[in-house]
Design a protein around this motif. Structure first.
Motif, PDB file in Angstrom:
ATOM      1  N   ASP A 356       0.836  -1.201   0.000  1.00 55.16           N
ATOM      2  CA  ASP A 356       0.000   0.000   0.000  1.00 55.16           C
ATOM      3  C   ASP A 356       0.871   1.252   0.000  1.00 55.16           C
ATOM      4  OD1 ASP A 356      -2.182  -1.682   0.101  1.00 55.16           O
ATOM      5  OD2 ASP A 356      -2.473  -1.451   2.271  1.00 55.16           O
ATOM      6  N   TYR A 357       1.946   1.205   0.748  1.00 52.16           N
ATOM      7  CA  TYR A 357       2.878   2.331   0.820  1.00 52.16           C
ATOM      8  C   TYR A 357       3.474   2.622  -0.555  1.00 52.16           C
ATOM      9  CZ  TYR A 357       6.550   5.201   3.036  1.00 52.16           C
ATOM     10  OH  TYR A 357       7.367   6.232   3.413  1.00 52.16           O
ATOM     11  N   VAL A 358       3.884   1.561  -1.242  1.00 55.70           N
ATOM     12  CA  VAL A 358       4.470   1.713  -2.578  1.00 55.70           C
ATOM     13  C   VAL A 358       3.445   2.268  -3.564  1.00 55.70           C
ATOM     14  CG1 VAL A 358       5.420   0.439  -4.543  1.00 55.70           C
ATOM     15  CG2 VAL A 358       6.204  -0.072  -2.233  1.00 55.70           C
ATOM     16  N   SER A 359       2.232   1.742  -3.523  1.00 57.79           N
ATOM     17  CA  SER A 359       1.200   2.200  -4.456  1.00 57.79           C
ATOM     18  C   SER A 359       0.922   3.680  -4.280  1.00 57.79           C
ATOM     19  CB  SER A 359      -0.091   1.401  -4.253  1.00 57.79           C
ATOM     20  OG  SER A 359       0.101   0.042  -4.567  1.00 57.79           O
ATOM     21  N   SER A 360       0.897   4.142  -3.035  1.00 54.09           N
ATOM     22  CA  SER A 360       0.658   5.558  -2.770  1.00 54.09           C
ATOM     23  C   SER A 360       1.773   6.412  -3.345  1.00 54.09           C
ATOM     24  CB  SER A 360       0.532   5.787  -1.259  1.00 54.09           C
ATOM     25  OG  SER A 360       0.295   7.141  -0.968  1.00 54.09           O
ATOM     26  N   TRP A 361       3.031   5.946  -3.204  1.00 53.14           N
ATOM     27  CA  TRP A 361       4.166   6.719  -3.723  1.00 53.14           C
ATOM     28  C   TRP A 361       4.114   6.817  -5.243  1.00 53.14           C
ATOM     29  CZ3 TRP A 361       8.300   7.443  -6.781  1.00 53.14           C
ATOM     30  CH2 TRP A 361       9.307   8.317  -6.349  1.00 53.14           C
ATOM     31  N   TYR A 362       3.831   5.698  -5.896  1.00 51.83           N
ATOM     32  CA  TYR A 362       3.900   5.695  -7.352  1.00 51.83           C
ATOM     33  C   TYR A 362       2.722   6.398  -8.018  1.00 51.83           C
ATOM     34  CZ  TYR A 362       8.116   2.945  -7.826  1.00 51.83           C
ATOM     35  OH  TYR A 362       9.423   2.538  -7.804  1.00 51.83           O
ATOM     36  N   THR A 363       1.638   6.586  -7.313  1.00 45.92           N
ATOM     37  CA  THR A 363       0.515   7.315  -7.906  1.00 45.92           C
ATOM     38  C   THR A 363       0.511   8.784  -7.509  1.00 45.92           C
ATOM     39  OG1 THR A 363      -0.897   6.604  -6.062  1.00 45.92           O
ATOM     40  CG2 THR A 363      -0.961   5.298  -8.086  1.00 45.92           C
ATOM     41  N   LYS A 364       1.106   9.110  -6.350  1.00 43.99           N
ATOM     42  CA  LYS A 364       1.058  10.485  -5.861  1.00 43.99           C
ATOM     43  C   LYS A 364       2.433  11.122  -5.728  1.00 43.99           C
ATOM     44  CE  LYS A 364      -3.129   9.392  -3.263  1.00 43.99           C
ATOM     45  NZ  LYS A 364      -3.774   9.344  -1.926  1.00 43.99           N
ATOM     46  N   GLY A 365       3.487  10.361  -5.995  1.00 44.41           N
ATOM     47  CA  GLY A 365       4.828  10.907  -5.836  1.00 44.41           C
ATOM     48  C   GLY A 365       5.244  10.913  -4.375  1.00 44.41           C
ATOM     49  N   PRO A 366       6.354  11.585  -4.048  1.00 47.49           N
ATOM     50  CA  PRO A 366       6.868  11.586  -2.681  1.00 47.49           C
ATOM     51  C   PRO A 366       5.857  12.054  -1.637  1.00 47.49           C
ATOM     52  CG  PRO A 366       8.508  12.467  -4.178  1.00 47.49           C
ATOM     53  CD  PRO A 366       7.250  12.299  -4.973  1.00 47.49           C
ATOM     54  N   GLY A 368       2.964  11.088  -1.354  1.00 43.86           N
ATOM     55  CA  GLY A 368       2.137   9.964  -0.964  1.00 43.86           C
ATOM     56  C   GLY A 368       2.531   9.368   0.367  1.00 43.86           C
ATOM     57  N   LYS A 369       3.804   9.459   0.733  1.00 43.41           N
ATOM     58  CA  LYS A 369       4.257   8.879   2.002  1.00 43.41           C
ATOM     59  C   LYS A 369       3.660   9.614   3.200  1.00 43.41           C
ATOM     60  CE  LYS A 369       8.290   9.827   3.767  1.00 43.41           C
ATOM     61  NZ  LYS A 369       9.758   9.930   3.997  1.00 43.41           N
ATOM     62  N   GLN A 370       3.211  10.860   3.002  1.00 43.00           N
ATOM     63  CA  GLN A 370       2.680  11.628   4.111  1.00 43.00           C
ATOM     64  C   GLN A 370       1.410  11.021   4.675  1.00 43.00           C
ATOM     65  OE1 GLN A 370       2.327  15.643   2.650  1.00 43.00           O
ATOM     66  NE2 GLN A 370       4.522  15.873   2.301  1.00 43.00           N
ATOM     67  N   GLU A 371       0.756  10.163   3.895  1.00 37.97           N
ATOM     68  CA  GLU A 371      -0.463   9.521   4.371  1.00 37.97           C
ATOM     69  C   GLU A 371      -0.174   8.469   5.427  1.00 37.97           C
ATOM     70  OE1 GLU A 371      -2.561   7.985   1.035  1.00 37.97           O
ATOM     71  OE2 GLU A 371      -2.790   9.951   0.062  1.00 37.97           O
ATOM     72  N   TYR A 372       1.101   8.138   5.580  1.00 35.83           N
ATOM     73  CA  TYR A 372       1.450   7.076   6.504  1.00 35.83           C
ATOM     74  C   TYR A 372       2.222   7.610   7.695  1.00 35.83           C
ATOM     75  CZ  TYR A 372      -0.166   4.013   2.847  1.00 35.83           C
ATOM     76  OH  TYR A 372      -0.948   3.384   1.916  1.00 35.83           O
TER      77      TYR A 372
END
Length: 372
Positions: A356-366, A368-372
């Motif tokens: 899930d972490y990877v999917s967020s990064w690849y769709t939203k860029g860096p 995306g990690k802020q969601e975690y």
């Protein structure tokens, strides 16, 4: 980015002799380097240097004014057990204060490093573009194996592109390793990558053991939390850029996995964020750059932070780097080590499923990690 249905590579674009970069590659003002990159000369070294003080902070485009000459340099002394305590302490300080450091006397033969750089350069410089395109990765999927220029799947018109081409290899576990998907130009390419992969895995295991011990944990703690390594080797090629002050070879980010091991040529261009300022990682020919990644930050409960880094461009010389990523399986659940969670130090991160972490990064860029 495509032309007449064919993928456009940055190297091909640079070879047209353009004097201005296309608008898709122009970074917003706040992300641009303050001045064009200055090329560096590689230095061979085997001395030990400790790190400077303080922890990292938010992203900035400024050039360092604190006189950081380079990231810390640690002599691993060929893992001599008589010096393991001092090496452990050096690594602990570098992890706490920087999240990135050079290592020398690391047990990887210099021949292996040189051959990996050589086959990468030969592929990009000497292999005809038509042949290179036969190894193209899937442009509609994130981070697929092969030859490409763009890792994110976003197709937004306002997305800024990196001034970089790359070849990504899936190397571990062995069930993912299929050398027939890799170039055979030069003829030794596949054998060199396979040997390099095995050396990087062994070094990553040893370094994670030192990192664990530096926090008072059992040596296998971080590796056990990560599980079987999913290793990718990405050879990045940064062509000369006519306007390096407007572009980036690679946008600021921290790596998603556990630990990254990187070598570069003598041109230079890698920068690490330290105290809100960008510090140039000067090339050292016999050294390997160690970069802590996000899952190690989570496992250490923030005691050690992943390193923000980027690549800048220059107008006169192409640059090559080889990054080896060691990640968990997509199904792994990552959370702070229980030994580091106590009443005085509550968990700073919730448990994440790595996929899930990877999917967020690849769709939203860096971001995306802020969601975690």
């Amino acid at each position: 980015m495509e032309v007449a249905g064919k993928p456009l590579r940055v190297q091909t674009l640079a070879q047209t002799g353009l004097t201005q970069v296309p608008s898709q590659y122009i970074q917003p003002p706040e992300n641009r380097p303050r001045k064009p990159a200055v090329t560096s000369t590689s230095t061979s070294t085997s001395t030990t240097t400790t790190s400077s003080s303080s922890s990292s902070s938010s992203s900035s485009s400024s050039i360092s004014s604190k006189n950081y000459n380079n990231i810390p340099l640690i002599d691993l002394l060929e893992f001599d057990p008589h010096h393991s305590g001092e090496v452990r302490d050096e690594i602990g300080r570098a992890c706490r204060e920087w999240g990135a450091f050079h290592v020398t006397n690391h047990g990887v033969p210099n021949r292996v490093l040189q051959e990996m750089r050589s086959v990468g350069l030969t592929f990009f410089n000497d292999c005809p573009i038509a042949n290179k395109l036969t190894y193209s990765c899937d442009p509609n999927s994130a981070a697929t194996e092969g030859y490409g220029s763009r890792m994110l799947v976003s197709t937004a018109d306002d997305s800024v592109l990196d001034w970089r081409d790359y070849f990504d290899h899936h190397t571990l576990p062995l069930s993912r390793r299929n050398p027939s998907r890799w170039p055979h130009f030069p003829p030794t390419y596949r054998e060199v990558v396979a040997e390099y992969s095995d050396h990087m895995k062994a070094l990553a295991q040893k370094l994670l053991a030192f990192i664990s011990k530096s926090l008072g944990l059992r040596p296998s703690c971080i590796e056990d939390a990560v599980g079987e390594f999913y290793q990718n080797i990405t050879v990045s090629y940064y062509p000369p850029c006519p306007q390096p002050e407007l572009t980036l070879g690679l946008q600021p980010h921290s790596d998603m996995g556990a630990i990254t091991l990187l070598i570069q040529d003598d041109v230079g261009g890698l920068e690490v964020l330290k105290d809100g300022e960008w510090v140039t990682v000067k090339p050292l020919s016999d050294a390997i750059v160690v970069i802590l990644a996000d899952q190690t930050e989570i496992i250490t409960n923030g005691e050690y932070r992943s390193a923000q880094h980027r690549a800048i461009t220059n107008s006169s010389q192409a640059r090559l780097s080889v990054a080896t990523f060691h990640d968990p399986a997509k199904t792994m659940k990552i959370s702070p080590a229980f030994e580091l969670v106590k009443e005085s130090s509550p968990p700073r991160y919730r448990q994440v499923v790595y996929g899930d972490y990877v999917s967020s990064w690849y769709t939203k860029g860096p971001e995306g990690k802020q969601e975690y």
